[in-house]
Enzyme design. Structure first.
Site: not given
Ligand code: SF4
Ligand code: SF4
Ligand code: SF4
Length: 582
Positions: A287, A327, A366, A511
Protein backbone atom coordinates in the site's frame (compact mmCIF):
# COMPACT_ATOMS: atom_id res chain seq x y z
CA UNK A 1 -25.44 26.11 30.60
CA UNK A 2 -28.39 23.79 30.28
CA UNK A 3 -31.14 24.08 32.88
CA UNK A 4 -31.49 21.34 35.47
CA UNK A 5 -34.59 19.94 37.08
CA UNK A 6 -35.09 18.28 40.47
CA UNK A 7 -37.06 15.08 40.84
CA UNK A 8 -37.17 12.01 43.04
CA UNK A 9 -36.55 8.46 41.92
CA UNK A 10 -37.63 5.80 44.43
CA UNK A 11 -37.60 8.58 47.03
CA UNK A 12 -34.05 9.69 46.26
CA UNK A 13 -33.60 13.35 45.17
CA UNK A 14 -31.75 13.94 41.94
CA UNK A 15 -30.81 16.99 39.84
CA UNK A 16 -30.35 16.32 36.14
CA UNK A 17 -30.39 18.29 32.86
CA UNK A 18 -33.94 19.13 31.82
CA UNK A 19 -33.84 17.18 28.53
CA UNK A 20 -32.81 13.91 30.13
CA UNK A 21 -35.06 10.85 30.06
CA UNK A 22 -36.25 9.11 33.21
CA UNK A 23 -34.13 6.12 32.21
CA UNK A 24 -30.93 8.16 31.95
CA UNK A 25 -31.71 9.95 35.22
CA UNK A 26 -32.29 6.62 37.00
CA UNK A 27 -29.08 5.16 35.61
CA UNK A 28 -27.15 8.28 36.68
CA UNK A 29 -27.84 7.33 40.31
CA UNK A 30 -27.34 3.60 39.84
CA UNK A 31 -31.01 2.62 39.65
CA UNK A 32 -31.46 -0.16 37.13
CA UNK A 33 -34.57 -0.10 34.97
CA UNK A 34 -34.65 -3.07 32.59
CA UNK A 35 -34.83 -2.36 28.85
CA UNK A 36 -35.02 -4.34 25.65
CA UNK A 37 -35.47 -2.13 22.61
CA UNK A 38 -33.47 0.79 24.00
CA UNK A 39 -29.96 1.19 22.61
CA UNK A 40 -27.86 4.19 23.50
CA UNK A 41 -25.31 4.83 20.77
CA UNK A 42 -24.69 8.31 22.07
CA UNK A 43 -21.01 8.37 21.01
CA UNK A 44 -22.02 7.25 17.52
CA UNK A 45 -24.62 10.02 17.47
CA UNK A 46 -27.59 7.66 17.33
CA UNK A 47 -30.05 6.28 19.80
CA UNK A 48 -32.77 3.68 19.44
CA UNK A 49 -35.41 5.33 21.58
CA UNK A 50 -38.57 4.05 19.99
CA UNK A 51 -40.33 2.95 23.18
CA UNK A 52 -41.92 -0.04 21.46
CA UNK A 53 -41.21 -2.88 23.88
CA UNK A 54 -42.61 -1.23 27.05
CA UNK A 55 -40.22 -3.21 29.25
CA UNK A 56 -38.94 -0.05 30.94
CA UNK A 57 -42.31 1.19 32.21
CA UNK A 58 -42.27 3.06 35.53
CA UNK A 59 -44.85 4.79 37.70
CA UNK A 60 -44.94 8.58 37.84
CA UNK A 61 -47.01 10.21 40.62
CA UNK A 62 -50.14 11.79 39.17
CA UNK A 63 -49.93 10.01 35.79
CA UNK A 64 -52.87 7.73 35.03
CA UNK A 65 -50.87 5.13 33.15
CA UNK A 66 -47.36 3.76 33.41
CA UNK A 67 -44.80 5.59 31.24
CA UNK A 68 -41.84 4.22 29.28
CA UNK A 69 -38.71 5.49 31.06
CA UNK A 70 -36.60 5.39 27.88
CA UNK A 71 -38.53 8.10 26.08
CA UNK A 72 -40.21 10.14 28.80
CA UNK A 73 -38.34 13.32 29.71
CA UNK A 74 -37.88 14.29 33.34
CA UNK A 75 -39.71 17.35 34.67
CA UNK A 76 -39.48 19.55 37.74
CA UNK A 77 -40.92 17.94 40.86
CA UNK A 78 -41.55 14.58 39.18
CA UNK A 79 -41.80 11.61 41.58
CA UNK A 80 -40.81 8.36 39.87
CA UNK A 81 -41.09 4.86 41.26
CA UNK A 82 -39.38 2.19 39.20
CA UNK A 83 -40.32 -1.00 41.01
CA UNK A 84 -43.92 -0.74 42.18
CA UNK A 85 -45.95 -3.98 41.95
CA UNK A 86 -47.91 -2.41 39.07
CA UNK A 87 -44.75 -1.60 37.08
CA UNK A 88 -43.18 -5.00 37.74
CA UNK A 89 -46.37 -6.84 36.75
CA UNK A 90 -46.66 -4.79 33.55
CA UNK A 91 -43.04 -5.66 32.64
CA UNK A 92 -43.57 -9.33 33.33
CA UNK A 93 -46.75 -9.34 31.27
CA UNK A 94 -44.98 -7.66 28.36
CA UNK A 95 -42.15 -10.18 28.40
CA UNK A 96 -44.58 -13.10 28.75
CA UNK A 97 -46.47 -11.80 25.72
CA UNK A 98 -43.22 -11.55 23.78
CA UNK A 99 -42.37 -15.11 24.76
CA UNK A 100 -45.82 -16.31 23.69
CA UNK A 101 -44.76 -15.56 20.11
CA UNK A 102 -41.14 -16.63 20.41
CA UNK A 103 -39.64 -20.04 19.61
CA UNK A 104 -38.44 -21.90 22.71
CA UNK A 105 -35.15 -22.99 21.18
CA UNK A 106 -32.83 -21.45 23.74
CA UNK A 107 -30.77 -24.62 24.17
CA UNK A 108 -29.73 -24.67 20.53
CA UNK A 109 -29.98 -20.96 19.69
CA UNK A 110 -26.78 -19.18 18.55
CA UNK A 111 -27.51 -16.41 21.03
CA UNK A 112 -27.93 -18.81 23.98
CA UNK A 113 -26.26 -17.11 26.98
CA UNK A 114 -25.88 -13.83 24.99
CA UNK A 115 -29.60 -13.18 24.48
CA UNK A 116 -31.13 -10.12 26.15
CA UNK A 117 -34.64 -11.61 26.01
CA UNK A 118 -33.47 -14.78 27.75
CA UNK A 119 -31.72 -12.70 30.42
CA UNK A 120 -34.75 -10.47 30.87
CA UNK A 121 -37.05 -13.47 31.34
CA UNK A 122 -34.64 -14.87 33.92
CA UNK A 123 -34.26 -11.53 35.71
CA UNK A 124 -38.05 -11.15 35.92
CA UNK A 125 -38.40 -14.66 37.31
CA UNK A 126 -40.42 -15.96 34.36
CA UNK A 127 -39.72 -19.66 34.57
CA UNK A 128 -42.78 -21.79 33.97
CA UNK A 129 -46.54 -21.73 33.61
CA UNK A 130 -46.62 -19.03 30.96
CA UNK A 131 -50.00 -17.36 31.05
CA UNK A 132 -50.27 -16.77 27.31
CA UNK A 133 -50.05 -19.43 24.63
CA UNK A 134 -51.27 -19.43 21.07
CA UNK A 135 -50.26 -19.60 17.48
CA UNK A 136 -46.65 -18.56 16.84
CA UNK A 137 -45.57 -16.50 13.84
CA UNK A 138 -43.75 -18.43 11.19
CA UNK A 139 -41.67 -16.59 8.61
CA UNK A 140 -39.22 -17.62 5.95
CA UNK A 141 -35.62 -17.74 7.18
CA UNK A 142 -32.91 -16.09 5.12
CA UNK A 143 -29.79 -18.22 4.69
CA UNK A 144 -28.79 -16.63 1.40
CA UNK A 145 -25.42 -15.17 2.43
CA UNK A 146 -22.09 -16.53 3.64
CA UNK A 147 -22.01 -13.98 6.47
CA UNK A 148 -25.37 -13.24 8.10
CA UNK A 149 -28.47 -15.35 8.76
CA UNK A 150 -31.92 -13.96 9.46
CA UNK A 151 -34.52 -15.81 11.51
CA UNK A 152 -37.55 -13.48 11.71
CA UNK A 153 -39.33 -15.89 14.09
CA UNK A 154 -36.92 -14.77 16.81
CA UNK A 155 -37.33 -11.06 16.08
CA UNK A 156 -38.94 -8.95 18.84
CA UNK A 157 -39.24 -5.92 16.51
CA UNK A 158 -37.08 -3.79 18.78
CA UNK A 159 -35.57 -1.92 15.78
CA UNK A 160 -32.05 -1.81 17.22
CA UNK A 161 -30.70 -3.27 13.95
CA UNK A 162 -32.59 -0.67 11.94
CA UNK A 163 -31.05 2.18 13.95
CA UNK A 164 -27.58 0.72 13.52
CA UNK A 165 -27.99 0.06 9.79
CA UNK A 166 -29.85 3.22 8.89
CA UNK A 167 -28.60 5.90 11.27
CA UNK A 168 -25.02 4.82 12.05
CA UNK A 169 -24.06 2.97 8.87
CA UNK A 170 -26.47 4.83 6.54
CA UNK A 171 -26.86 1.64 4.53
CA UNK A 172 -30.66 1.53 4.76
CA UNK A 173 -30.76 -2.19 4.13
CA UNK A 174 -33.23 -3.45 6.72
CA UNK A 175 -36.47 -2.05 8.04
CA UNK A 176 -39.96 -3.17 9.01
CA UNK A 177 -42.13 -4.65 6.28
CA UNK A 178 -45.79 -5.75 6.41
CA UNK A 179 -48.19 -5.17 9.31
CA UNK A 180 -49.41 -6.83 12.51
CA UNK A 181 -48.34 -10.46 13.03
CA UNK A 182 -46.81 -10.44 9.54
CA UNK A 183 -44.35 -7.68 10.43
CA UNK A 184 -40.71 -8.61 9.98
CA UNK A 185 -37.45 -6.71 9.69
CA UNK A 186 -36.14 -7.38 6.21
CA UNK A 187 -34.46 -5.87 3.16
CA UNK A 188 -36.73 -4.00 0.73
CA UNK A 189 -39.32 -6.20 -1.00
CA UNK A 190 -38.18 -8.98 1.38
CA UNK A 191 -35.30 -9.74 -0.95
CA UNK A 192 -32.70 -12.21 0.33
CA UNK A 193 -29.99 -10.26 2.11
CA UNK A 194 -27.41 -11.53 -0.38
CA UNK A 195 -29.20 -9.61 -3.14
CA UNK A 196 -29.44 -6.40 -1.13
CA UNK A 197 -26.89 -3.63 -0.68
CA UNK A 198 -25.87 -5.09 2.70
CA UNK A 199 -22.17 -4.63 3.37
CA UNK A 200 -22.12 -7.50 5.90
CA UNK A 201 -20.49 -5.19 8.42
CA UNK A 202 -22.38 -7.18 11.06
CA UNK A 203 -23.22 -4.19 13.22
CA UNK A 204 -26.89 -5.18 13.21
CA UNK A 205 -25.84 -8.59 14.53
CA UNK A 206 -23.69 -6.89 17.19
CA UNK A 207 -26.74 -5.11 18.63
CA UNK A 208 -29.59 -7.58 17.98
CA UNK A 209 -30.79 -8.72 21.42
CA UNK A 210 -32.01 -12.12 20.20
CA UNK A 211 -31.11 -14.85 17.73
CA UNK A 212 -32.96 -13.09 14.90
CA UNK A 213 -29.72 -11.91 13.32
CA UNK A 214 -26.65 -14.11 13.65
CA UNK A 215 -23.46 -14.98 11.87
CA UNK A 216 -23.15 -17.96 9.53
CA UNK A 217 -21.25 -20.42 11.68
CA UNK A 218 -18.26 -22.20 10.08
CA UNK A 219 -17.11 -24.15 13.13
CA UNK A 220 -18.26 -27.55 11.75
CA UNK A 221 -16.34 -27.05 8.49
CA UNK A 222 -13.20 -26.12 10.40
CA UNK A 223 -13.42 -29.19 12.68
CA UNK A 224 -13.90 -31.34 9.60
CA UNK A 225 -10.76 -29.91 7.99
CA UNK A 226 -8.73 -30.32 11.19
CA UNK A 227 -9.83 -33.94 11.52
CA UNK A 228 -9.07 -34.76 7.89
CA UNK A 229 -5.57 -36.33 7.78
CA UNK A 230 -5.24 -35.32 4.12
CA UNK A 231 -5.56 -31.62 4.88
CA UNK A 232 -2.89 -29.21 6.05
CA UNK A 233 -4.79 -26.61 8.04
CA UNK A 234 -3.17 -23.23 8.55
CA UNK A 235 -4.84 -20.73 10.84
CA UNK A 236 -4.19 -16.98 10.99
CA UNK A 237 -5.53 -14.50 13.53
CA UNK A 238 -6.36 -10.84 12.99
CA UNK A 239 -4.93 -8.21 15.37
CA UNK A 240 -8.25 -7.29 17.00
CA UNK A 241 -9.00 -10.87 18.08
CA UNK A 242 -6.20 -10.97 20.69
CA UNK A 243 -7.63 -8.00 22.63
CA UNK A 244 -11.21 -9.31 22.79
CA UNK A 245 -11.05 -13.12 22.96
CA UNK A 246 -10.36 -12.99 26.71
CA UNK A 247 -13.83 -11.46 27.28
CA UNK A 248 -15.37 -14.78 26.23
CA UNK A 249 -13.51 -16.36 29.16
CA UNK A 250 -14.40 -13.76 31.79
CA UNK A 251 -11.33 -11.55 31.38
CA UNK A 252 -11.51 -7.77 31.40
CA UNK A 253 -12.06 -6.06 28.02
CA UNK A 254 -8.68 -5.07 26.63
CA UNK A 255 -6.77 -8.00 28.15
CA UNK A 256 -4.07 -9.01 25.68
CA UNK A 257 -4.13 -12.79 25.19
CA UNK A 258 -1.85 -13.22 22.16
CA UNK A 259 0.30 -16.04 23.60
CA UNK A 260 -2.65 -17.92 25.13
CA UNK A 261 -4.57 -17.64 21.87
CA UNK A 262 -1.67 -19.25 19.98
CA UNK A 263 -1.53 -22.07 22.56
CA UNK A 264 -5.30 -22.55 22.19
CA UNK A 265 -5.14 -22.77 18.39
CA UNK A 266 -2.35 -25.35 18.61
CA UNK A 267 -4.31 -27.46 21.07
CA UNK A 268 -7.36 -27.32 18.82
CA UNK A 269 -5.27 -29.18 16.24
CA UNK A 270 -4.32 -26.61 13.59
CA UNK A 271 -1.15 -27.69 11.77
CA UNK A 272 0.36 -24.20 11.79
CA UNK A 273 -0.58 -21.10 13.74
CA UNK A 274 0.28 -17.90 11.90
CA UNK A 275 -0.43 -14.22 12.32
CA UNK A 276 -2.47 -11.99 10.02
CA UNK A 277 -0.23 -9.21 11.36
CA UNK A 278 2.52 -10.67 9.12
CA UNK A 279 0.21 -10.07 6.17
CA UNK A 280 -0.70 -6.63 7.54
CA UNK A 281 3.00 -5.74 7.29
CA UNK A 282 2.97 -7.12 3.75
CA UNK A 283 -0.12 -5.02 2.98
CA UNK A 284 1.72 -1.91 4.17
CA UNK A 285 4.67 -2.62 1.87
CA UNK A 286 2.28 -2.86 -1.07
CA UNK A 287 0.00 0.00 0.00
CA UNK A 288 2.84 2.40 0.82
CA UNK A 289 4.47 1.48 -2.53
CA UNK A 290 1.18 2.15 -4.32
CA UNK A 291 0.76 5.45 -2.49
CA UNK A 292 4.29 6.58 -3.37
CA UNK A 293 3.79 5.42 -6.98
CA UNK A 294 0.62 7.53 -7.23
CA UNK A 295 2.33 10.55 -5.64
CA UNK A 296 5.37 10.33 -7.90
CA UNK A 297 3.54 9.49 -11.14
CA UNK A 298 0.57 11.85 -10.91
CA UNK A 299 -1.83 9.03 -10.03
CA UNK A 300 -5.28 9.54 -8.54
CA UNK A 301 -5.36 10.89 -5.01
CA UNK A 302 -6.55 10.41 -2.37
CA UNK A 303 -5.66 6.78 -2.04
CA UNK A 304 -8.19 4.92 0.10
CA UNK A 305 -7.35 1.91 2.24
CA UNK A 306 -9.03 -1.28 1.09
CA UNK A 307 -8.52 -3.75 3.92
CA UNK A 308 -12.10 -3.60 5.20
CA UNK A 309 -14.41 -5.72 3.00
CA UNK A 310 -17.58 -4.06 4.29
CA UNK A 311 -16.17 -0.70 3.28
CA UNK A 312 -15.19 -2.13 -0.12
CA UNK A 313 -18.71 -3.45 -0.73
CA UNK A 314 -20.16 -0.15 0.49
CA UNK A 315 -18.23 1.92 -2.07
CA UNK A 316 -18.98 -0.59 -4.84
CA UNK A 317 -22.72 -0.05 -4.20
CA UNK A 318 -22.73 3.62 -3.23
CA UNK A 319 -19.82 5.35 -5.01
CA UNK A 320 -19.36 3.60 -8.37
CA UNK A 321 -17.91 6.81 -9.85
CA UNK A 322 -15.00 6.74 -7.37
CA UNK A 323 -13.81 3.16 -7.93
CA UNK A 324 -10.41 4.37 -9.10
CA UNK A 325 -9.38 5.83 -5.74
CA UNK A 326 -9.26 2.83 -3.39
CA UNK A 327 -5.96 1.00 -3.19
CA UNK A 328 -6.03 -2.25 -5.15
CA UNK A 329 -4.42 -4.14 -2.25
CA UNK A 330 -6.27 -7.24 -1.08
CA UNK A 331 -7.10 -7.29 2.62
CA UNK A 332 -4.32 -8.76 4.80
CA UNK A 333 -5.93 -12.16 5.45
CA UNK A 334 -6.54 -12.64 1.71
CA UNK A 335 -2.90 -11.74 1.02
CA UNK A 336 -1.93 -14.29 3.63
CA UNK A 337 -4.01 -16.97 1.91
CA UNK A 338 -2.45 -16.20 -1.49
CA UNK A 339 1.06 -16.48 -0.01
CA UNK A 340 0.21 -19.65 1.96
CA UNK A 341 -0.98 -21.50 -1.13
CA UNK A 342 1.95 -20.40 -3.33
CA UNK A 343 5.17 -19.38 -1.54
CA UNK A 344 4.64 -21.49 1.59
CA UNK A 345 3.39 -24.52 -0.33
CA UNK A 346 6.39 -24.35 -2.65
CA UNK A 347 8.94 -23.75 0.13
CA UNK A 348 7.72 -26.64 2.29
CA UNK A 349 6.69 -29.00 -0.52
CA UNK A 350 2.97 -29.11 0.31
CA UNK A 351 0.30 -29.64 -2.34
CA UNK A 352 -1.68 -26.35 -2.37
CA UNK A 353 -4.86 -28.36 -3.03
CA UNK A 354 -4.42 -29.87 0.43
CA UNK A 355 -3.92 -26.57 2.21
CA UNK A 356 -6.92 -25.20 4.09
CA UNK A 357 -6.56 -21.57 5.21
CA UNK A 358 -8.71 -20.60 8.18
CA UNK A 359 -8.94 -16.95 9.23
CA UNK A 360 -9.96 -16.02 12.79
CA UNK A 361 -11.43 -12.56 12.36
CA UNK A 362 -13.36 -9.95 14.36
CA UNK A 363 -15.48 -9.61 11.27
CA UNK A 364 -18.54 -10.97 9.47
CA UNK A 365 -17.80 -9.20 6.18
CA UNK A 366 -14.68 -11.35 5.81
CA UNK A 367 -16.90 -14.42 5.62
CA UNK A 368 -18.58 -12.86 2.61
CA UNK A 369 -15.25 -11.62 1.22
CA UNK A 370 -13.68 -15.09 1.25
CA UNK A 371 -16.22 -16.12 -1.39
CA UNK A 372 -15.41 -13.30 -3.85
CA UNK A 373 -14.29 -15.01 -7.05
CA UNK A 374 -11.48 -12.57 -7.76
CA UNK A 375 -9.84 -13.37 -4.41
CA UNK A 376 -8.38 -16.58 -5.76
CA UNK A 377 -5.20 -17.72 -7.49
CA UNK A 378 -4.56 -20.83 -9.59
CA UNK A 379 -8.20 -21.86 -9.18
CA UNK A 380 -8.04 -21.88 -5.37
CA UNK A 381 -9.80 -19.40 -3.10
CA UNK A 382 -7.17 -17.56 -1.05
CA UNK A 383 -9.08 -18.21 2.18
CA UNK A 384 -11.25 -21.27 2.79
CA UNK A 385 -13.05 -20.52 6.06
CA UNK A 386 -13.51 -17.48 8.24
CA UNK A 387 -14.49 -17.89 11.87
CA UNK A 388 -15.10 -15.04 14.28
CA UNK A 389 -13.65 -14.37 17.74
CA UNK A 390 -16.92 -15.77 19.12
CA UNK A 391 -16.67 -18.93 17.03
CA UNK A 392 -13.09 -19.51 18.18
CA UNK A 393 -14.29 -19.30 21.80
CA UNK A 394 -17.04 -21.77 20.88
CA UNK A 395 -14.44 -24.22 19.55
CA UNK A 396 -12.42 -23.85 22.74
CA UNK A 397 -15.44 -24.60 24.91
CA UNK A 398 -16.32 -27.58 22.74
CA UNK A 399 -12.80 -28.94 23.24
CA UNK A 400 -12.95 -28.29 26.98
CA UNK A 401 -10.16 -25.71 26.86
CA UNK A 402 -10.18 -22.63 29.07
CA UNK A 403 -8.03 -19.84 27.67
CA UNK A 404 -7.28 -18.62 31.18
CA UNK A 405 -5.33 -21.78 32.03
CA UNK A 406 -3.20 -21.92 28.89
CA UNK A 407 0.46 -20.90 28.75
CA UNK A 408 1.85 -18.26 26.38
CA UNK A 409 3.22 -19.63 23.13
CA UNK A 410 4.73 -18.04 19.99
CA UNK A 411 3.39 -18.05 16.45
CA UNK A 412 4.97 -20.38 13.89
CA UNK A 413 7.35 -18.97 11.31
CA UNK A 414 7.95 -17.58 8.75
CA UNK A 415 4.36 -16.30 8.40
CA UNK A 416 4.08 -15.45 12.09
CA UNK A 417 6.58 -12.62 12.34
CA UNK A 418 5.08 -9.14 12.74
CA UNK A 419 5.78 -5.57 13.78
CA UNK A 420 3.77 -3.08 15.82
CA UNK A 421 2.59 -1.54 12.54
CA UNK A 422 0.79 -4.79 11.71
CA UNK A 423 -0.85 -4.85 15.15
CA UNK A 424 -2.43 -1.38 14.92
CA UNK A 425 -4.47 -2.45 11.87
CA UNK A 426 -6.96 -3.56 14.51
CA UNK A 427 -8.15 -0.09 15.45
CA UNK A 428 -9.39 3.02 13.67
CA UNK A 429 -6.50 5.12 12.35
CA UNK A 430 -4.05 2.22 12.65
CA UNK A 431 -3.77 1.26 8.98
CA UNK A 432 -2.93 4.76 7.82
CA UNK A 433 -0.51 5.27 10.72
CA UNK A 434 1.25 2.03 9.79
CA UNK A 435 1.44 3.14 6.12
CA UNK A 436 2.87 6.53 7.14
CA UNK A 437 5.59 4.92 9.28
CA UNK A 438 6.88 3.23 6.13
CA UNK A 439 6.09 5.94 3.56
CA UNK A 440 7.91 8.52 5.68
CA UNK A 441 11.17 6.59 5.73
CA UNK A 442 10.94 5.61 2.06
CA UNK A 443 10.18 9.15 0.87
CA UNK A 444 12.77 10.93 3.04
CA UNK A 445 15.48 8.26 3.48
CA UNK A 446 15.51 9.43 7.10
CA UNK A 447 14.70 7.35 10.17
CA UNK A 448 11.32 8.17 11.69
CA UNK A 449 12.14 8.83 15.35
CA UNK A 450 8.63 9.19 16.73
CA UNK A 451 6.53 6.41 15.25
CA UNK A 452 3.24 7.43 16.88
CA UNK A 453 1.06 9.68 14.72
CA UNK A 454 -1.13 10.61 17.66
CA UNK A 455 -3.05 13.19 15.64
CA UNK A 456 -4.66 10.28 13.74
CA UNK A 457 -5.66 8.36 16.85
CA UNK A 458 -8.78 8.49 19.00
CA UNK A 459 -12.47 7.94 18.37
CA UNK A 460 -13.42 11.20 16.65
CA UNK A 461 -15.83 10.14 13.92
CA UNK A 462 -14.00 11.96 11.11
CA UNK A 463 -10.41 12.96 11.84
CA UNK A 464 -8.10 14.99 9.69
CA UNK A 465 -4.41 15.82 10.09
CA UNK A 466 -1.60 17.39 8.10
CA UNK A 467 1.52 15.26 8.17
CA UNK A 468 4.77 16.80 7.00
CA UNK A 469 6.95 14.39 5.07
CA UNK A 470 10.20 15.75 3.64
CA UNK A 471 8.95 19.35 3.64
CA UNK A 472 5.60 18.57 1.98
CA UNK A 473 2.30 18.55 3.85
CA UNK A 474 0.07 15.55 3.24
CA UNK A 475 -3.59 15.75 4.24
CA UNK A 476 -4.69 12.53 5.86
CA UNK A 477 -8.27 11.59 6.70
CA UNK A 478 -9.65 8.85 8.95
CA UNK A 479 -13.27 7.77 9.33
CA UNK A 480 -14.86 4.85 11.16
CA UNK A 481 -18.43 3.76 10.67
CA UNK A 482 -20.00 3.82 7.22
CA UNK A 483 -22.12 6.92 7.85
CA UNK A 484 -18.92 8.89 8.44
CA UNK A 485 -17.34 7.27 5.40
CA UNK A 486 -20.29 8.42 3.32
CA UNK A 487 -19.93 12.00 4.57
CA UNK A 488 -16.22 11.98 3.77
CA UNK A 489 -16.66 10.58 0.26
CA UNK A 490 -19.48 12.98 -0.52
CA UNK A 491 -17.21 15.89 0.47
CA UNK A 492 -14.51 14.53 -1.87
CA UNK A 493 -16.99 14.02 -4.69
CA UNK A 494 -18.31 17.57 -4.39
CA UNK A 495 -14.78 19.02 -4.24
CA UNK A 496 -15.42 20.45 -0.79
CA UNK A 497 -12.47 18.46 0.63
CA UNK A 498 -9.21 17.19 -0.75
CA UNK A 499 -7.02 14.56 0.84
CA UNK A 500 -3.90 12.64 -0.09
CA UNK A 501 -4.71 9.45 1.79
CA UNK A 502 -7.72 8.18 3.71
CA UNK A 503 -8.39 5.23 5.99
CA UNK A 504 -11.90 3.95 6.39
CA UNK A 505 -13.10 1.10 8.57
CA UNK A 506 -16.76 0.11 8.59
CA UNK A 507 -17.16 -0.71 12.27
CA UNK A 508 -17.23 1.71 15.19
CA UNK A 509 -13.66 1.94 16.47
CA UNK A 510 -12.44 -0.19 13.53
CA UNK A 511 -12.02 -3.96 13.83
CA UNK A 512 -11.93 -3.83 17.66
CA UNK A 513 -15.66 -3.07 17.37
CA UNK A 514 -16.22 -5.64 14.61
CA UNK A 515 -19.41 -7.63 14.12
CA UNK A 516 -17.61 -10.90 14.99
CA UNK A 517 -16.23 -9.77 18.33
CA UNK A 518 -17.89 -10.58 21.67
CA UNK A 519 -21.16 -8.63 21.40
CA UNK A 520 -20.57 -4.96 22.16
CA UNK A 521 -24.28 -3.98 22.27
CA UNK A 522 -23.24 -0.41 21.44
CA UNK A 523 -20.88 -0.08 24.44
CA UNK A 524 -18.23 2.27 23.05
CA UNK A 525 -16.19 2.19 26.29
CA UNK A 526 -15.63 -1.51 25.86
CA UNK A 527 -14.46 -0.93 22.26
CA UNK A 528 -12.15 1.83 23.52
CA UNK A 529 -10.49 -0.53 26.01
CA UNK A 530 -9.75 -2.99 23.20
CA UNK A 531 -8.22 -0.14 21.15
CA UNK A 532 -6.00 0.90 24.06
CA UNK A 533 -4.77 -2.69 24.29
CA UNK A 534 -3.90 -2.65 20.59
CA UNK A 535 -1.63 0.38 21.15
CA UNK A 536 -0.06 -1.32 24.20
CA UNK A 537 0.71 -4.38 22.08
CA UNK A 538 2.32 -2.11 19.45
CA UNK A 539 4.42 -0.37 22.09
CA UNK A 540 5.72 -3.67 23.38
CA UNK A 541 6.94 -4.85 19.97
CA UNK A 542 10.69 -4.64 19.31
CA UNK A 543 10.00 -3.56 15.70
CA UNK A 544 7.25 -1.11 14.86
CA UNK A 545 7.59 -0.43 11.14
CA UNK A 546 6.40 -2.91 8.53
CA UNK A 547 9.53 -2.63 6.37
CA UNK A 548 11.55 -3.83 9.39
CA UNK A 549 9.77 -7.20 9.22
CA UNK A 550 12.65 -9.41 8.07
CA UNK A 551 10.43 -12.30 6.99
CA UNK A 552 8.30 -10.01 4.83
CA UNK A 553 11.39 -8.54 3.17
CA UNK A 554 12.77 -12.07 2.65
CA UNK A 555 9.49 -12.99 0.97
CA UNK A 556 10.20 -10.31 -1.67
CA UNK A 557 13.82 -11.48 -2.12
CA UNK A 558 12.98 -15.18 -2.37
CA UNK A 559 9.62 -15.13 -4.11
CA UNK A 560 7.73 -11.94 -4.94
CA UNK A 561 10.53 -9.93 -6.51
CA UNK A 562 9.86 -6.22 -6.88
CA UNK A 563 7.55 -4.49 -4.43
CA UNK A 564 4.31 -3.52 -6.17
CA UNK A 565 5.71 -5.52 -9.11
CA UNK A 566 4.19 -8.08 -11.45
CA UNK A 567 4.06 -11.09 -9.12
CA UNK A 568 2.90 -8.93 -6.24
CA UNK A 569 0.07 -7.68 -8.46
CA UNK A 570 -0.92 -11.19 -9.44
CA UNK A 571 -1.10 -12.42 -5.85
CA UNK A 572 -1.70 -9.42 -3.64
CA UNK A 573 -3.90 -7.02 -5.61
CA UNK A 574 -7.51 -7.12 -6.72
CA UNK A 575 -10.14 -5.11 -8.58
CA UNK A 576 -13.60 -3.75 -7.80
CA UNK A 577 -17.03 -4.15 -9.35
CA UNK A 578 -19.91 -1.72 -9.75
CA UNK A 579 -22.87 -3.14 -7.83
CA UNK A 580 -26.60 -2.41 -7.58
CA UNK A 581 -27.38 0.94 -5.96
CA UNK A 582 -30.58 -0.26 -4.20
S1 SF4 B 1 -13.91 -2.65 10.38
FE1 SF4 B 1 -12.83 -4.60 10.59
S2 SF4 B 1 -14.33 -5.94 11.55
FE2 SF4 B 1 -15.48 -4.21 10.73
S3 SF4 B 1 -16.15 -4.89 8.69
FE3 SF4 B 1 -14.21 -3.78 8.46
S4 SF4 B 1 -12.63 -5.36 8.50
FE4 SF4 B 1 -14.50 -6.26 9.34
S1 SF4 C 1 -24.66 -6.05 8.08
FE1 SF4 C 1 -24.39 -3.82 8.16
S2 SF4 C 1 -25.19 -3.13 6.18
FE2 SF4 C 1 -25.94 -5.21 6.45
S3 SF4 C 1 -27.96 -5.01 7.36
FE3 SF4 C 1 -26.49 -5.22 9.06
S4 SF4 C 1 -25.93 -3.12 9.64
FE4 SF4 C 1 -26.90 -3.04 7.62
S1 SF4 D 1 -33.74 -8.39 14.04
FE1 SF4 D 1 -32.98 -8.24 16.15
S2 SF4 D 1 -32.41 -6.09 16.40
FE2 SF4 D 1 -33.67 -6.21 14.59
S3 SF4 D 1 -35.72 -5.76 15.30
FE3 SF4 D 1 -35.51 -7.99 15.34
S4 SF4 D 1 -34.81 -8.49 17.40
FE4 SF4 D 1 -34.51 -6.28 17.12
Amino acid sequence: MSKTVSLTINGQSVNVPENMTILAAARSIGVNVPTLCHLDLHELKAVNQVGVCRVCVVEVAGARSLVPACCTPVSEGMAVKTNTPRAVLARRTTVELLLSDHPFECLTCEKNRSCDLQKLAADLGIQEDLRFTGQKSSHEKDHSSRAIKRNPDKCVLCRRCETMCNQVQTCGVISAVNRGFNTTIAPAFEKPIQESTCTFCGQCVAVCPTGALTEVNNVRNVWQAINDPDKYVMVQTAPAVRVALGEEFGMEPGTIVTGKMVALLRRLGFDKVFDTDFAADLTIIEEASEMIHRIQHGGTLPILTSCCPAWVKFFEHQFPDLLDIPSTCKSPHEMFGAIAKTFYAEKFGIDPQKIVVVSVMPCLAKKYESGREELSNNGLQNVDYVITTRELAMMAREAGLNLVNLPDEDFDHPLGESTGAGVIFGTTGGVIEAALRTAYEWLTNQPLEKVEFTQLRGFGQIREAKVNIGGKDFTIGVAHGLGNARRMLEAIRSGEKTYDAIEIMACPGGCVGGGGQPYHHGNVNLIRKRAEAIYREDQGKPKRKSHENKDVMKLYEEFLGEKYGEKAHELLHTHYTIRNRY
